[in-house]
Scaffold this active site. Structure first.
Site, PDB file in Angstrom:
ATOM      1  CB  SER A  43      -0.934   0.020   1.210  1.00 43.52           C
ATOM      2  OG  SER A  43      -0.199  -0.057   2.412  1.00 43.52           O
ATOM      3  CB  THR A 145      -1.903   6.145   3.935  1.00 47.66           C
ATOM      4  OG1 THR A 145      -2.912   6.149   2.957  1.00 47.66           O
ATOM      5  CG2 THR A 145      -0.988   7.329   3.770  1.00 47.66           C
ATOM      6  CB  THR A 163      -0.462   6.284  -0.042  1.00 53.72           C
ATOM      7  OG1 THR A 163      -1.242   5.099  -0.114  1.00 53.72           O
ATOM      8  CG2 THR A 163      -1.082   7.337  -0.951  1.00 53.72           C
ATOM      9  NE  ARG A 173      -8.634   7.302  -4.360  1.00 55.21           N
ATOM     10  CZ  ARG A 173      -8.043   6.997  -3.231  1.00 55.21           C
ATOM     11  NH1 ARG A 173      -6.760   6.637  -3.221  1.00 55.21           N
ATOM     12  NH2 ARG A 173      -8.716   7.027  -2.085  1.00 55.21           N
ATOM     13  CB  THR A 196      -4.302   5.986   7.660  1.00 54.06           C
ATOM     14  OG1 THR A 196      -4.101   4.873   6.782  1.00 54.06           O
ATOM     15  CG2 THR A 196      -4.864   5.474   8.974  1.00 54.06           C
ATOM     16  N   GLY A 197      -6.798   5.592   5.773  1.00 55.34           N
ATOM     17  CA  GLY A 197      -8.093   4.983   5.503  1.00 55.34           C
ATOM     18  C   GLY A 197      -8.609   5.358   4.132  1.00 55.34           C
TER      19      GLY A 197
END
Length: 252
Positions: A43, A145, A163, A173, A196-197
């Site tokens: 990631s 991330t 990330t 994106r 993060t997420g």
């Protein structure tokens, strides 16, 4: 402070920079760079899972105690986007460069592109093409991330975020990670926060900026993070497949 299990190695490197009298900005850059160079990470960096067109695209940002900031988004084949972000901050009048323009600038300023093929990642992508809907689904794919915030012995703050983004995202994106105020925000008069997420959730609420502004109003770091999460929950009633997390550090 940094996010996820890969943050442990990043923190160790950042501490070593501070112990060698490096700046806090050096610490947050070199700390997350450890994770960018870990090609087993799916990631962050060039080891990341692919987008829906079979490409790894990278985003990063960095910000210092005084609010100076640099960011890069939607670039390919660079090992350390965090270092490009810092160079943009220090060598240009801009904050963010993206895509082919950012790649051209990076090459002109001493950064090199490399080619890495990871069979495991390619196999996973080919399997996804056969079995998954042709769109990214939040929190089903890996999108962890690394964000880092730090303070040195003189009380100076800095933060970084890097990330490879959400797996199987639409090509082009960009999430919250390179966006100052969403994935990262630092104000030396108050504190620092990173996120993060699912990046879209942080962008819509200026999440990290919200956390810092709440600390400015007197919230503790924990309460500021909690309030930012609650605001996201309030705005998003369908919480299936959603994930957000914040880290915060105040000037004390």
């Amino acid at each position: 402070l940094s996010t996820w299990i890969h943050g442990l190695a990043a923190n160790q490197k950042a501490w070593s920079v501070l112990e060698d009298n490096g700046s806090v900005l050096d610490a947050v850059e070199k700390g997350v760079a450890i994770v960018e160079s870990d090609f087993t990470n799916r990631s962050v960096g060039l080891g990341g899972l692919l987008d829906r067109d079979g490409k790894v695209t990278l985003d990063a940002c960095i910000q210092d105690h005084d609010g100076r900031a640099g960011a890069v988004a939607f670039i390919q084949r660079f090992e350390h986007p965090i270092s490009i972000a810092r160079a943009i901050m220090e060598r240009t009048p801009h904050v963010m460069l993206v895509g082919t323009g950012a790649e051209k600038w990076a090459l002109e300023n001493g950064f090199e592109q490399i080619d890495i093929t990871i069979p495991e990642v390619r196999v996973a992508y080919e399997e996804w093409l056969r079995t998954s809907e042709y769109k990214p689904i939040a929190n089903r794919e890996n999108h962890d991330t690394i964000g880092m915030i730090a303070m040195d012995a003189n009380g100076r703050l800095a933060g970084s975020c890097t990330t490879s983004g959400m797996a199987y995202k639409i090509h082009g994106r960009v999430g919250d990670s390179p966006i100052i105020g969403a994935g990262l925000f630092v104000d030396g008069d108050v504190g620092a926060a990173c996120a993060t997420g699912v990046g879209e959730l942080m962008i819509r609420t200026a999440g990290s900026h919200t956390v810092v502004e709440l600390m400015r109003q007197g919230f503790t770091p924990m309460d500021a993070c909690r309030e930012a999460v609650l605001r996201i929950l309030t705005k998003n009633t369908d919480q299936k497949d959603m994930q957000v997390g914040f880290l915060a550090l105040n000037k004390e």
